[in-house]
Every structure is written in C-alpha cells, then in structure tokens.
Design a protein around this motif. Structure first.
Motif, mmCIF file in Angstrom:
data_model
loop_
_atom_site.group_PDB
_atom_site.id
_atom_site.type_symbol
_atom_site.label_atom_id
_atom_site.label_comp_id
_atom_site.label_asym_id
_atom_site.label_seq_id
_atom_site.Cartn_x
_atom_site.Cartn_y
_atom_site.Cartn_z
ATOM 1 N N UNK A 24 0.810 -1.212 0.000
ATOM 2 C CA UNK A 24 0.000 0.000 0.000
ATOM 3 C C UNK A 24 0.848 1.268 0.000
ATOM 4 N N UNK A 25 2.151 1.117 0.179
ATOM 5 C CA UNK A 25 3.055 2.268 0.230
ATOM 6 C C UNK A 25 4.198 2.013 -0.755
ATOM 7 N N UNK A 26 3.904 2.222 -2.026
ATOM 8 C CA UNK A 26 4.810 1.800 -3.104
ATOM 9 C C UNK A 26 6.094 2.611 -3.165
ATOM 10 N N UNK A 27 6.139 3.768 -2.488
ATOM 11 C CA UNK A 27 7.343 4.600 -2.511
ATOM 12 C C UNK A 27 8.094 4.539 -1.177
ATOM 13 N N UNK A 45 -2.694 8.400 8.175
ATOM 14 C CA UNK A 45 -3.894 9.235 8.036
ATOM 15 C C UNK A 45 -4.179 9.562 6.577
ATOM 16 N N UNK A 46 -3.121 9.862 5.828
ATOM 17 C CA UNK A 46 -3.292 10.144 4.395
ATOM 18 C C UNK A 46 -3.857 8.929 3.676
ATOM 19 N N UNK A 47 -3.275 7.781 3.948
ATOM 20 C CA UNK A 47 -3.711 6.557 3.285
ATOM 21 C C UNK A 47 -5.180 6.265 3.584
ATOM 22 N N UNK A 48 -5.556 6.348 4.853
ATOM 23 C CA UNK A 48 -6.923 6.023 5.243
ATOM 24 C C UNK A 48 -7.929 7.026 4.665
ATOM 25 N N UNK A 52 -10.873 6.111 1.995
ATOM 26 C CA UNK A 52 -12.285 6.397 2.286
ATOM 27 C C UNK A 52 -12.925 7.183 1.141
ATOM 28 N N UNK A 53 -12.194 8.201 0.613
ATOM 29 C CA UNK A 53 -12.734 9.007 -0.480
ATOM 30 C C UNK A 53 -13.047 8.137 -1.695
ATOM 31 N N UNK A 54 -12.152 7.181 -1.981
ATOM 32 C CA UNK A 54 -12.373 6.282 -3.116
ATOM 33 C C UNK A 54 -13.508 5.317 -2.837
ATOM 34 N N UNK A 55 -13.532 4.744 -1.633
ATOM 35 C CA UNK A 55 -14.584 3.781 -1.283
ATOM 36 C C UNK A 55 -15.971 4.414 -1.276
ATOM 37 N N UNK A 56 -16.045 5.682 -0.897
ATOM 38 C CA UNK A 56 -17.339 6.377 -0.918
ATOM 39 C C UNK A 56 -17.915 6.387 -2.333
ATOM 40 N N UNK A 322 2.434 10.139 1.517
ATOM 41 C CA UNK A 322 3.141 8.854 1.471
ATOM 42 C C UNK A 322 3.894 8.586 0.175
ATOM 43 N N UNK A 323 3.524 9.270 -0.923
ATOM 44 C CA UNK A 323 4.221 9.018 -2.192
ATOM 45 C C UNK A 323 5.070 10.206 -2.648
#
Length: 589
Positions: A24-27, A45-48, A52-56, A322-323
């Motif tokens: 989940x953290x490719x970089x 926090x960024x990942x979650x 969530x934005x995508x899952x919504x 994260x990236x």
C-alpha cells in the motif's frame, strides 16, 4: 517502535506508528514490496483518508455521480476501480475531450481485459456513430471526416459574398443556434461534400438522439472526464445520454481553459448544485509535491481575494504525502528564475535541463515526459527557446518536441479521394483550394446554387492536368519495419492549452511577464488564472517559473516586469534567483 523512531515509508521521525501491508506504500524508503511496514501517523492518516474518499465513490449506488477531482488525484485509478466489475457482455463507455488522455486511459484500462469498455473522445464517438448507427438524410455512412472542412466552407462563403467565418460556424454549432443562417449554409455545404468535421459531427448525432430518444444507446456505465471543458452542445449531448444511462461525470472547475471554444465551467458548477447527482471529491494529489499543492491552494485563495474564480466549487486539495516525501526533500520550493533577457532564458533552461539530467541520472527510459516547457500562446518565447535548444543540445540524447500546428488542407488529400472514386465533390474541391483557378468563384457559385458535381464544372484541361498527375503517382512502397530508435530524454515545448492532460517529471514555465501573461496586468481574468493553476500542477518533481526582461519599443530599453500571477504566490513556496549572461556564461547574481 520506540518514540522518536523513523517511519519506514517516509523516514520522518514520529512518536506513534501503525503496521500496514508494504504494497500500500509503493514509494517506501525501505524498498519493500511485500510483508509489513511500520508507518507514521501522517502516512497512515493520508492513506486512510484517500481510501475512504475512493470507497465512498465505489460503494455509492447512485445512478448519477459527480466527482470533482483536482490534478493528479487519481481519476484514472478510480475509473479502473469503477470498471473492474462491469459486465463483459454489455458495453461501457469512457469519454474525454483531450486526445492526450485517450491513449493513457486505454493503456490503464486494457489490463481489465474487457473488450466491451471503449475509450474515446466525444468527437471520435460521434464520428463512429455516424458511420454505424445514426442514419441521416443529408449525408451517408461513407462520408469523409475532414477536420479542416470549416476552412473550406468559409472559403466558399467568401466566394459567394456571404461573409461567414469558421468562428461563426463554431459558435453557432456549440451554442445550438439552430436557426442560424451560417449554420444552415454549413450543413448544406457539408451535405454537398458528404463530409463532416468536429462540431458538426456532434451536432448531427445530438440532433438525431434528441429527436429519437428511443435510439439513444444503452451502456452499463458511462464515464465522462474533463467536464469543465465542455460547451453547451457537448454538455447537452452528455445530458441526453445521461437520461438513459448510469453516468459518472468528472471534472475540475480550476482547470477550465477553453473559453475560446465557448466551453464553460458553469456546466460542472450547475451539476454540483443539482440534487440529481451524488457528489464526491477526490482530494489527494499523488502527482505534485507538497510545495506545489501548497502553491496552488495559496494562489487560488489569493486569486479569489482579488475577485477571480467567483463561484468556484469549494473542496480540499491535499498532497498525498506517502508518495511524495522523496521529491519533497529534493525540491522543497519552486524556483523563480528572473532572467535579464530572453537569451538568458534560453541558456538558463538549457543549463537546468543538463543539471537535472545529470543529477537524477535521467536516460530516457522514464515513463513520464522528463521536461515540459510551457510558454505563452503567441509562440514567440517558445520558438526562440526551441531554436536555442535544438542548436546546443545533443540530439542523440535529447528529443525536442515542438507544438503541433493546426491541420490544414493539402492537395494529396484531394488526390486520395479522387483515386478511390469516393467523395469526388470534396476531392476536386480540395484540389481547387490548393491550386485555384481564376474562375473558382463562378464554379463555387454554380455548385452551390444548382448542386452540380464539381467534376462537371472544372475546365477540361484542368481535369486532364490533375488526372495525369494522378496516373503518374508512384505505387506505395512496402516499408520495412524499422527498429525502434534508442530512448531519448523528452523536452516537450507547448503552450498552456497544450499542457492540459500532461504529466512531466519537471516543468518550466516561461514568458511570465506582465503584458505577456497576464496580457493586461490591470485586469486579471479567470482564464489566465486557470492556465496558471494547470501549469503549476503538471510536475511530479519540480516546477520552475521564469520571467525575463522585455525590450520596450516606447522606452527603448529592456524592462523587467514579472507576472502578477507569480506575485500571487506566497514567499515561503518560492526560491527567487536572478540570472544574466556574462562573457557567454550564465551567472547568478
């Protein structure tokens, strides 16, 4: 982990951590592709929040969805997720207005292995529809698709003393002025030549579907990208399809550039206010570094305080940390290069390209454009730079890509139609346009008034001359497949419009001088503000803004006047340096 340890993803010191799958953290700085990874709260926090934005979006059962997504926020990835579960028996459709994005989307979606998913521009879709399943009375399915057709019809209007221009045709089509004399003239000429171009193809298909709603094609899902760049005709066409289909419309009113073609971000803003659509943001940018995201946000706020971007859709735009941690370390600020004159700009850009190439070990195998240079629409600054780079950089290492010119008519297009014995009226008209006769006005007038075939109106010696040329055309040679040339580092030169839809490792924006960009420093406008936002957000690693002294004819001196748009950026995001050439060398002073 002990307090004060470092995150295995971004390497920042933190007091609390969580375990995540490394994929989940490719970089991640650990270079780990499998197993677990200990990440800090900031990365977690960024990942979650992004998940969530995508899952919504994915979990919504609303038949009509509107996604407002800023640059680099994962639209293509979201499209792929939306299309993963669609039927392989029923068609699905993805629209974009930008040719640059069609190939990228096709490549991204090809991995789904679903041949029922089609990616197309709106114009390309309408062209195919006219060939296949939209039957009209005035043209047949063997029509010719000719982008410069409006130029040809404008020339005919001039011969007939009507005074209609290409701009008249464009304006009347896209604004649905159905009772327009210019539009009626165009359609009559289009039918005579059995040919269509961009706008009239959309107009014809839209008119057919509006009159025959039972004929509107059914899809499992339609995805429409770049909606902020749609005009009234295109927006109306999409609404016609939406009445019969599940649809996802995506756009960003900060990136609305095409007012010159009557496009408007008001259409996406109007949808945002409707209850018919479920609304979703995609706030996390995986393309730009923190400084570029901060710069874009600050610029938007300052622009709004200056009276610009009124009615803008309010939403978050955040860096996906994260990236982007590695690029942030390498390029923490935007370089603003104040060059003494345009020759200095050319030398500065050359040196920056060479320096970054050496520093990063670029070799042309990178997936993205390595250097994107964005200049004003006039092309003056870009042409000067193009000449300098072409002369001074090794062509075996660097590939300099220049702005594409508008497609124009060439006599070979007419010859091809005549040889194939199809669309002879159009074929001979193209020949006449490229090699005119003194009697052309009378020929065009008779063809228009009586509908006489062009071949019957042209003089016998003129026909014989060109038929002889056609008879002497050499047979097409079989070209052996050549080996792919070695990879070179791409330096793509373009203007603000051409930069739309592009991503590069590094961008350099030139010509940022008052009275050039902006053209009128006393009256800033939304169109230029959006161009500047687009330019700021093309880069994955660094963005450099370049201003230079311009010679004033009135004052007979070189005057420096950095763009007011640069001044709308906060000082903390900028690193300002001045350059001039002394004894042939670039010097910072």
């Amino acid at each position: 982990m002990r307090a004060g340890a470092r995150c295995e993803n971004c390497n920042e010191v933190s007091t609390s951590f969580a375990e995540y799958d490394a994929k989940f953290f490719r970089c991640n700085r650990a270079g780990r592709e499998e197993g677990s990874l200990t990440v800090c709260n900031r990365c977690m926090d960024c990942y979650e929040a992004r998940r969530k934005a995508t899952n919504d979006i994915l979990s919504s059962e609303a038949p009509k969805k509107l996604i407002v997504a800023g640059p680099g926020t994962g639209k293509s990835f979201t499209f792929r997720l939306l299309l993963e579960g669609v039927s392989k028996e029923k068609p699905s459709l993805v629209f974009t207005l930008i040719n640059n994005l069609v190939d990228d989307l096709e490549r991204d979606l090809a991995e789904l292995g679903n041949e029922q998913i089609k990616v197309n521009t709106l114009h390309g879709y309408c062209k195919e529809s006219l060939h296949r399943n939209v039957c009209l009375d005035d043209i047949n399915t063997g029509f010719e698709y000719l982008p410069p057709l409006p130029d040809l019809i404008e020339a005919n209007a001039a011969f007939l003393g009507l005074g209609f221009s290409e701009n008249d045709f464009h304006s009347d089509f896209v604004n649905l002025k159905n009772d327009s004399e210019a539009l009626a003239f165009y359609l009559r000429q289009s039918a005579y030549y059995n040919a269509v171009s961009y706008n009239d193809s959309v107009y014809r298909v839209f008119g057919f579907y509006r009159a025959n709603p039972q004929s509107v094609p059914r899809y499992e899902i339609i995805i429409v990208d770049e909606y902020q760049d749609f005009n009234l005709l295109e927006a109306s066409f999409i609404q016609c399809l939406a009445a019969e289909n599940n649809i996802v419309i995506v756009g960003d009113d900060d990136q609305s550039l095409y007012a010159f073609r009557h496009a408007s971000n008001k259409y996406i803003r109007e949808l945002w206010k409707l209850d018919d659509f479920a609304k979703f943001p995609l706030p996390y940018c995986s393309r730009c570094t923190p400084v570029l995201v901060e710069a874009a946000n600050a610029f938007i706020r300052n622009a709004q305080e200056s009276g610009l971007l009124e009615g803008r859709i309010d939403r978050a735009f955040q860096c996906y940390w994260p990236e982007k941690h590695a690029e942030h370390k390498a390029y923490p600020r935007i370089l603003v290069a104040d060059c003494s004159k345009l020759n200095t700009v050319c030398e500065f850009v050359k040196q920056r390209v060479l320096s970054i190439t050496k520093q990063e070990g670029l070799n042309g195998t990178e997936h993205d454009i390595q250097f994107l240079v964005i200049g004003p629409e006039s092309g003056y600054h870009t042409k000067k730079l193009q000449d300098a780079l072409s002369e001074e950089l090794d062509s075996a290492v660097f590939d300099i890509e220049c702005p594409q010119k508008k497609e124009s008519l060439v006599i070979e297009q007419g010859y091809s139609l005549i040889l194939d014995k199809r669309n002879l009226n159009l074929g001979w008209r193209i020949v006449l346009q490229c090699e005119p006769l003194e009697t052309a006005k009378d020929i065009i007038k008779t063809a228009y008034q009586e509908g006489t075939a062009m071949e019957e109106l042209l003089p016998r010696d003129y026909l014989d001359k060109h038929r002889k040329i056609l008879a002497e055309q050499p047979q097409a040679e079989v070209v052996e497949e050549k080996q792919e040339p070695p990879k070179r580092i791409r330096i793509k030169l373009t203007n603000f419009y051409g930069s739309k839809g592009l991503t590069a490792l590094h961008t350099i924006v030139i010509g940022l001088n008052d009275h050039v960009f902006p053209k009128d420093p006393g009256h800033l406008n939304d169109d230029e503000a959006c161009k500047f936002i687009v330019a700021l957000t093309r880069a994955k690693r660094s963005c450099c803004l370049v201003t230079n002294g311009e010679f004033s004819k009135e004052r007979k001196i070189t005057v420096k006047s950095p763009s007011r748009y640069i001044q709308l950026l906060h000082a903390r995001v900028k690193q300002e340096k001045r350059y001039k050439i002394i004894d042939g060398c670039l010097v910072e002073y």
